[in-house]
Scaffold this motif. Structure first.
Motif, PDB file in Angstrom:
ATOM      1  N   VAL A 157      -0.602   3.483  -2.190  1.00 33.72           N
ATOM      2  CA  VAL A 157      -0.691   4.899  -2.521  1.00 33.72           C
ATOM      3  C   VAL A 157      -0.814   5.713  -1.243  1.00 33.72           C
ATOM      4  N   SER A 158      -0.068   6.792  -1.182  1.00 34.50           N
ATOM      5  CA  SER A 158      -0.140   7.697  -0.033  1.00 34.50           C
ATOM      6  C   SER A 158       0.021   9.126  -0.529  1.00 34.50           C
ATOM      7  N   ASP A 159      -0.873  10.008  -0.078  1.00 32.00           N
ATOM      8  CA  ASP A 159      -0.820  11.423  -0.459  1.00 32.00           C
ATOM      9  C   ASP A 159      -0.761  11.613  -1.974  1.00 32.00           C
ATOM     10  N   GLY A 160      -1.539  10.783  -2.687  1.00 33.80           N
ATOM     11  CA  GLY A 160      -1.650  10.956  -4.129  1.00 33.80           C
ATOM     12  C   GLY A 160      -0.483  10.425  -4.930  1.00 33.80           C
ATOM     13  N   ARG A 161       0.447   9.718  -4.297  1.00 28.32           N
ATOM     14  CA  ARG A 161       1.591   9.165  -5.009  1.00 28.32           C
ATOM     15  C   ARG A 161       1.769   7.688  -4.670  1.00 28.32           C
ATOM     16  N   VAL A 162       2.327   6.959  -5.632  1.00 29.55           N
ATOM     17  CA  VAL A 162       2.602   5.535  -5.426  1.00 29.55           C
ATOM     18  C   VAL A 162       3.856   5.389  -4.575  1.00 29.55           C
ATOM     19  N   THR A 163       3.722   4.664  -3.480  1.00 29.92           N
ATOM     20  CA  THR A 163       4.876   4.439  -2.597  1.00 29.92           C
ATOM     21  C   THR A 163       5.474   3.046  -2.773  1.00 29.92           C
ATOM     22  N   ARG A 164       4.640   2.067  -3.156  1.00 27.70           N
ATOM     23  CA  ARG A 164       5.129   0.708  -3.381  1.00 27.70           C
ATOM     24  C   ARG A 164       4.438   0.103  -4.603  1.00 27.70           C
ATOM     25  N   ILE A 165       5.214  -0.676  -5.354  1.00 31.57           N
ATOM     26  CA  ILE A 165       4.665  -1.475  -6.449  1.00 31.57           C
ATOM     27  C   ILE A 165       5.123  -2.911  -6.231  1.00 31.57           C
ATOM     28  N   TRP A 166       4.168  -3.848  -6.244  1.00 32.50           N
ATOM     29  CA  TRP A 166       4.487  -5.273  -6.156  1.00 32.50           C
ATOM     30  C   TRP A 166       4.047  -5.919  -7.458  1.00 32.50           C
ATOM     31  N   ALA A 167       4.995  -6.412  -8.233  1.00 32.46           N
ATOM     32  CA  ALA A 167       4.699  -6.997  -9.537  1.00 32.46           C
ATOM     33  C   ALA A 167       4.891  -8.505  -9.483  1.00 32.46           C
ATOM     34  N   VAL A 168       3.807  -9.244  -9.595  1.00 35.45           N
ATOM     35  CA  VAL A 168       3.865 -10.708  -9.551  1.00 35.45           C
ATOM     36  C   VAL A 168       3.874 -11.229 -10.981  1.00 35.45           C
TER      37      VAL A 168
END
Length: 316
Positions: A278-289
């Protein structure tokens, strides 16, 4: 490399922490540590007595084993179906609070790992971009504060060369260890959960950075998108499409590698563990295992699904 603990048995926790950060796998880390102990007890008694610091010896041997594994892992991961992601770690305190003491107990290797910023998924993914030698030099020096003179013994290089390796790795790492306030991150993840449950594309788009990237690891055994999904709008549509195709799954807010994440389960069995950057209140990366081999600790500890009054949420 003197470690804490009384006798060689007291070194195990520290060794598992080192090995997990080097390998990104709890199973491989435990195997590496066990191999080091096997070599220790395989030494003649007289030779063991000559070793002034068993902790230093075990750390050196464990690190060398990890170095060899990292070399072979590159080839294995190139053949891996889809993306390869590090094994996600649950928070034992959180698990015990929600599920009671699990059957694995304190002997579970995952329970030995300290959940700090050096095991955050974002950081572990960056470590994957390093050469094996860079990763060893960087983790041992920058994370565990071992001097380059001792790291040189692990890598078989000069202290100056090890220092250069760590500096190169540090440039790769960049700002991966910059912490985000836990409360702010948890709030964003909670909103993602709510929007995902209600299949609100507009809300998801607002929570995702326009340049966000979603990566999934199914291990070739379960369904997972084979290539990263790029762009907040595309990720939002993909998430809603997953929800439409996968009824009956429940979303839970859980700590993933020490930071807020989401877990999807069915009948007490964890199907997906999602980590977020998360950066500046927004999701920048999602890692789904989704690889079942990497979710064993989660499935062992989650309580069975309980009946709910509100509609169940969905996630694949």
């Amino acid at each position: 490399m003197e470690g804490a603990g009384t006798g060689v048995a007291g070194e195990r926790r520290r060794l598992v922490n080192v090995a997990y950060r080097l390998l990104g796998s709890v199973t491989e880390a435990e195997d590496a540590v066990q191999d080091a102990y096997t070599r220790w007890y395989g030494l003649p008694p007289g030779r063991r007595e000559e070793i002034l610091s068993p902790g230093a010896w075990l750390t050196t041997v464990t690190s060398r084993i990890c170095l060899d594994l990292l070399g072979s892992a590159r080839a294995r991961r190139e053949r891996h179906v889809g993306a390869w992601l590090p094994e996600p770690l649950p928070d034992r305190t959180e698990r015990d609070h929600t599920a009671g003491a699990g059957p694995t107990g304190p002997s579970d290797p995952a329970d030995h790992i300290v959940l700090d910023e050096s095991v955050a998924m974002a950081f572990l993914v960056v470590l994957e971009s390093m050469t094996p030698a860079e990763r060893v030099a960087f983790v041992l020096h920058d994370v565990f504060r071992y001097p380059f003179a001792e790291i040189a013994d692990v890598l078989g290089r000069t202290p100056a060369a090890c220092k250069q390796l760590a500096a190169s790795a540090r440039r790769r790492a960049g700002g991966a260890r910059t912490p985000v306030a836990a409360t702010g991150r948890a709030e964003v993840v909670r909103h993602v959960k709510e929007a995902w449950e209600t299949k609100d594309i507009a809300a998801l788009v607002g929570l995702l950075d326009p340049a966000a990237v979603m990566t999934a690891d199914g291990g070739g055994t379960v369904g997972a998108v084979p290539h990263p999904v790029e762009g907040g709008a595309r990720i939002a549509r993909y998430m809603v499409a997953i929800a439409d195709r996968a009824p009956g799954l429940e979303l839970l807010e859980r700590s993933v590698n020490g930071v807020p994440g989401l877990v999807a389960r069915r009948a007490g069995v964890v199907m997906t563990v999602a980590a977020f950057d998360v950066s500046d209140g927004r999701v920048t990366r999602i890692w789904a295992v989704r690889n079942p081999e990497k979710l064993r600790a989660w499935s062992r500890q989650e309580p069975p699904l309980q009946p709910r009054v509100e509609p169940s949420s969905r996630l694949a």
